[in-house]
Design an enzyme around this catalytic site. Structure first.
Site, mmCIF file in Angstrom:
data_model
loop_
_atom_site.group_PDB
_atom_site.id
_atom_site.type_symbol
_atom_site.label_atom_id
_atom_site.label_comp_id
_atom_site.label_asym_id
_atom_site.label_seq_id
_atom_site.Cartn_x
_atom_site.Cartn_y
_atom_site.Cartn_z
ATOM 1 N N GLY A 111 0.811 -1.222 0.000
ATOM 2 C CA GLY A 111 0.000 0.000 0.000
ATOM 3 C C GLY A 111 0.839 1.265 0.000
ATOM 4 O O GLY A 111 1.948 1.302 0.531
ATOM 5 N N ARG B 281 1.420 -6.150 -4.805
ATOM 6 C CA ARG B 281 1.350 -6.956 -3.586
ATOM 7 C C ARG B 281 1.873 -8.385 -3.761
ATOM 8 O O ARG B 281 1.689 -9.220 -2.886
ATOM 9 C CB ARG B 281 -0.086 -6.987 -3.062
ATOM 10 C CG ARG B 281 -0.571 -5.607 -2.604
ATOM 11 C CD ARG B 281 -1.889 -5.651 -1.858
ATOM 12 N NE ARG B 281 -2.290 -4.307 -1.466
ATOM 13 C CZ ARG B 281 -1.992 -3.731 -0.309
ATOM 14 N NH1 ARG B 281 -1.306 -4.384 0.601
ATOM 15 N NH2 ARG B 281 -2.395 -2.494 -0.036
ATOM 16 N N ASP C 194 5.790 -7.578 5.950
ATOM 17 C CA ASP C 194 5.878 -8.739 5.071
ATOM 18 C C ASP C 194 6.997 -8.594 4.042
ATOM 19 O O ASP C 194 7.775 -9.513 3.816
ATOM 20 C CB ASP C 194 4.560 -8.917 4.295
ATOM 21 C CG ASP C 194 3.623 -9.894 4.996
ATOM 22 O OD1 ASP C 194 3.995 -10.418 6.072
ATOM 23 O OD2 ASP C 194 2.519 -10.126 4.458
ATOM 24 N N LYS D 79 8.403 1.023 5.547
ATOM 25 C CA LYS D 79 7.264 1.783 5.027
ATOM 26 C C LYS D 79 5.971 1.229 5.592
ATOM 27 O O LYS D 79 5.769 0.017 5.594
ATOM 28 C CB LYS D 79 7.210 1.641 3.504
ATOM 29 C CG LYS D 79 5.946 2.219 2.872
ATOM 30 C CD LYS D 79 5.286 1.281 1.873
ATOM 31 C CE LYS D 79 4.581 0.141 2.565
ATOM 32 N NZ LYS D 79 3.702 -0.646 1.694
ATOM 33 N N THR D 80 5.095 2.034 6.074
ATOM 34 C CA THR D 80 3.680 1.727 6.283
ATOM 35 C C THR D 80 3.032 2.841 7.079
ATOM 36 O O THR D 80 3.535 3.270 8.109
ATOM 37 C CB THR D 80 3.406 0.378 6.998
ATOM 38 O OG1 THR D 80 2.041 0.357 7.400
ATOM 39 C CG2 THR D 80 4.237 0.203 8.250
ATOM 40 N N ASP E 153 0.541 2.459 8.748
ATOM 41 C CA ASP E 153 -0.007 1.868 9.976
ATOM 42 C C ASP E 153 0.896 2.068 11.191
ATOM 43 O O ASP E 153 0.437 1.929 12.327
ATOM 44 C CB ASP E 153 -0.230 0.366 9.790
ATOM 45 C CG ASP E 153 -1.310 0.073 8.756
ATOM 46 O OD1 ASP E 153 -2.003 1.025 8.345
ATOM 47 O OD2 ASP E 153 -1.459 -1.092 8.363
#
Lengths: 549, 549
Positions: B82, B146, B177, B203-204, B206
């Site tokens: 994402g 992905r 992941d 990276k994220t 979240d």
């Protein structure tokens, strides 16, 4: 008082820019009287309703020499209806300018909207409180409300309050309805021999309160910029992920100005305009087809993603849906008990379909099940369908999906996402434009009050030419009137300014949309900036630029 | 190339700030080798899986004297998963720094994510293209994807591509992941005798990829600031209109960092944290009760409005719902045909309720009808319930409403509105923080590559102390590993960093929430600012401040 965020902290210090006529001392502003005005239509009927305030002249302000000491002004202010960014700055402009005229001037804020004026609930606004709200979003300084002041009984209660506070003026910050009632109140007060002025301020994020002399309502700029920030971000996400079609509904029941402006700011693939759909008498199927056209053209180029902008009021502009809703309202009123006794939603849907006239039954059957259920279940206190709750963005994406599935030529993958933006922008901190515009409107209202002008809306125009060249003045509210049916009776009201299909803003969309619906022509406007380069911080809307507001 | 918006135009010229060790010439950076590392847990199992890369030392960078001319570097870069704001700046940092080492260095972007590496789909990134993407949001410079690279067959295909391009390194910009797989690939390449480095970038949005040496993942800052802008605007709207409770779901399936940070930035009335609900084994009813508590307390003060923040993954953390979902998945797989033959949604709901074990049946019956239907109808390609489609924000508000209706003490008016924010922030233009942090991470990756370090994540820490004091370095990816069950098999993976209930960020919420749930303590952060006062433009998150990142 709340603790302030760092941004609010810095914005407290922002000094709104004003047109040159208003920046050299309110006591020096001279009012120049222009031409007498007429209503948009129905001149005789409106003249008859407004014997004392009809046909008043346009007023424009210019810097002059001091008119001498003013007496202290006592002014009441009302925030009416939905929030629009900049309301607090109208109040700040009023506050500063009446006190500049005389240190003992007083500003009373009526609490919770027009109802506060009627009930005499008010607060004397002091410096400390005012300072905490400068350049902030929201209407929380005194709250807002949706009470409509329209009956003589209500007006008489207002008169009590006005007399009690010895008000020189009441300033009503509101949309078309509130300004309609402001004009009626102005006329009423004159009829009762009161010299208290009523002055309106054009507020609404919807952008549908404007005319040749009022280039835009305040709040539109900030709200659309906020939505456009989000739409741009979503478009960039779509282009990066390459797998979602985003259906984005935007606030605005009556007019599609917000959607049009957001479409111009972001170059979304599809921008639906209610006024065009109505004008062309498009069916729902036709609207769905127009979205499918973009989805298919993009899929052919390997682009299974895109952005569709949907005005909130869309379904009400589609003739077949409009009739369907009217019929459902009648049927459910007529057969209320019988309907309530049906065992399940599915039975209700089937039964209703049987009751409808053939044409509406056809329209109804085309709707996705969830939307059929929404039509039946979500009713307002009067038993009517709650159009604003219909999830038009989902309705469209489901119907697009169904149509694509039947299309042998389409080999793409269609995965929709849904959004509705409205509350995100109504109470945003005003852009520099709205901060400046609103503050100037507040100052302009003071000039009108100073000279005893009633039944006027404060106006600032020439907005595309830099703040120093803005032209402040007053517009007789009746100039915006026409006669419209309300509950089966013709009444004088302000005509909503819908999107003009022959206007330059829609023209710009029409010129480019066949390219934008296929290509990735997205623009990413980003968030509103308050500091930094003027071409970003002081930018005006595309609509205003194109209309040379 | 798209036309740029005025903001993008100005942002092109922004020169990201870097830690002092990285700003004096990449060729002068000296790597200091620190302590050897261990995994979080399961040391033996992980050591056995990573014989060549386990236990490597921490690396920190400092400014030194020139290490002499470098050879040209050939680097491939992958964007994985994402979008997160700043990805383009990681690439810009890499691009500039490898070329600073040697003018003939080359950066290859693999198209559409890890799949591009596997399939050898790439693009040589040139100056003109790079310049167009500096300081912009999105991952559209080369696209993302992905595909998981995890099997030896996939790795062998990657090796072909790596050999073909003679790559010195592959930089993988991804979440837990993707970084897990980066570590596995690094080990695999060494096992095959290749000297190509694999370097990860955290990276994220979240925020769940971090440890003691990696204070935050990039993108979290910008995404949460964007959501907080909107939440603040909505809170101000709620406080002005005084009639809506806004239930706002925020992206983040696994961890509630986004919701926690947004709660701290805006002081919403209720901020639900999944990790706390799980830790306390709260039932859905208990969660609903906690929201009711605020609604009732505020109603008692005349405040029939408020803001509730809901983490996207909430329902998966409620033990009773988790079991219900597992049971529904099993049942519908087992009785697929029988279920499909049932005539209506209502029959399906009733039949399923009869099949469920008593405890799950009870939980199921408590759910509103629309949510029951969502559990049955929206299934993923494997036939499983699509938890991400469950409208948790509506589930909660409906249950709150039902509970309040039964409460004789409650006399308020409860009208909910619903929002879900995710796509609005993932591809926003990076804040100055993310622009600087990402660019620095890209430069740090180059230093690791220059010195042949593989299996490392680039790191920049001390982020709360001003950019010049940021400390760049490298963290062995295996340091973040533990063993977890995947499809019934124990595997070495990066442990997700969930919200620590004993950490300072949650502590701050816990300290204030009993006040915030009753009072209007809202803060309105406003939109991200790129120009202007440093305390706004360069502000870091509350989480980072409190954790002394």
């Amino acid at each position: 008082m709340n603790q302030l965020s760092p941004l609010d902290q810095h914005r407290k210090a922002y000094s709104p820019k004003r047109p040159s006529a208003l920046s050299q001392g309110i006591e020096r502003v001279r009012i120049r009287t222009g031409e007498a005005t007429e209503s948009i239509r129905d001149l005789d009927a409106i003249r008859a309703s407004f014997p004392k305030t009809y046909g008043m002249p346009l007023l424009s302000f210019e810097a002059g020499v001091s008119t001498g000491a003013s007496k202290p002004l006592r002014v009441g202010v009302v925030l009416s209806g939905g929030q629009a960014p900049g309301g607090h700055n109208v109040i700040a402009g009023l506050f500063d300018s009446i006190r500049a005229l005389h240190a003992e001037s007083a500003l009373y804020g009526f609490i919770g909207g027009p109802g506060g004026l009627e009930k005499g609930q008010y607060e004397l606004i002091g410096s400390e409180k005012m300072d905490a709200y400068r350049n902030t979003g929201g209407f929380d300084i005194i709250g807002s409300g949706r009470t409509k002041l329209e009956t003589p009984e209500q007006f008489d209660r207002c008169i009590e309050v006005i007399r009690g506070l010895q008000l020189d003026a009441v300033v009503i910050i509101g949309g078309d309805d509130s300004n309609t009632n402001a004009a009626i109140l102005a006329e009423y007060l004159l009829g009762k021999g009161l010299r208290t002025c009523v002055v309106g301020i054009p507020k609404t994020i919807d952008g549908d309160l404007k005319n040749a002399r009022i280039p835009t309502s305040f709040g539109f700029d900030t709200a659309v910029k906020t939505y456009s920030e989000l739409i741009g971000n979503i478009a960039r996400d779509a282009r990066s992920a390459r797998k979602y079609w985003h259906f984005i509904k935007l606030m605005g029941r009556s007019a599609s100005h917000i959607t049009l402006e957001a479409g111009l700011q972001t170059r979304a693939n599809v921008t639906l305009i209610s006024e065009e759909i109505e004008e062309k008498k498009q069916s729902l199927d036709k609207v769905v087809e127009s979205v499918c056209h973009s989805v298919k053209a993009r899929a052919a180029q390997g682009r299974d993603y895109g952005v569709v902008l949907v005005p909130e009021g869309l379904v009400e502009f589609i003739p077949s849906i409009k009739s369907l809703i009217a019929e459902v309202n009648d049927l459910l009123a007529e057969k209320e008990k019988e309907f309530a006794g049906l065992p399940s939603t599915e039975t209700k849907i089937q039964t209703l379909a049987g009751w409808l006239k053939p044409e509406s039954a056809l329209t109804f059957k085309l709707l996705p099940g969830a939307i059929q259920a929404q039509l039946l279940l979500d009713r307002d206190p009067h038993g009517n369908v709650q159009v604003s709750l219909i999830e038009t963005e989902k309705l469209l994406s489901e119907m697009v999906n169904a149509k694509l599935k039947k299309d042998p030529e389409y080999r793409g993958k269609f995965t929709p996402q849904h959004h509705f933006f409205g509350y995100e922008g109504r109470a945003a901190a005003p852009s520099n434009f709205d901060a400046d515009y609103c503050y100037s409107l507040g100052c302009a209202a003071t000039v009108l009050i100073r000279d005893g002008k009633t039944g006027y809306m404060a106006s600032v125009r020439n907005l595309s030419q830099g703040v120093e060249n803005w032209e402040a003045g007053g517009v007789p509210i009746t100039m915006l009137f026409n006669m419209e049916s309300r509950h089966g009776k013709l009444k004088p009201v302000i005509q909503k300014a819908l999107v003009e299909l022959k206007g330059p803003a829609f023209g710009e969309l029409a010129k480019h949309r066949s390219a934008w619906e296929v290509e990735d022509a997205y623009l990413y406007p980003g968030p509103i900036q308050y500091f930094g380069p003027a071409d970003i911080c002081d930018a005006i809307t595309k609509t205003l630029t194109l209309e040379k507001g």
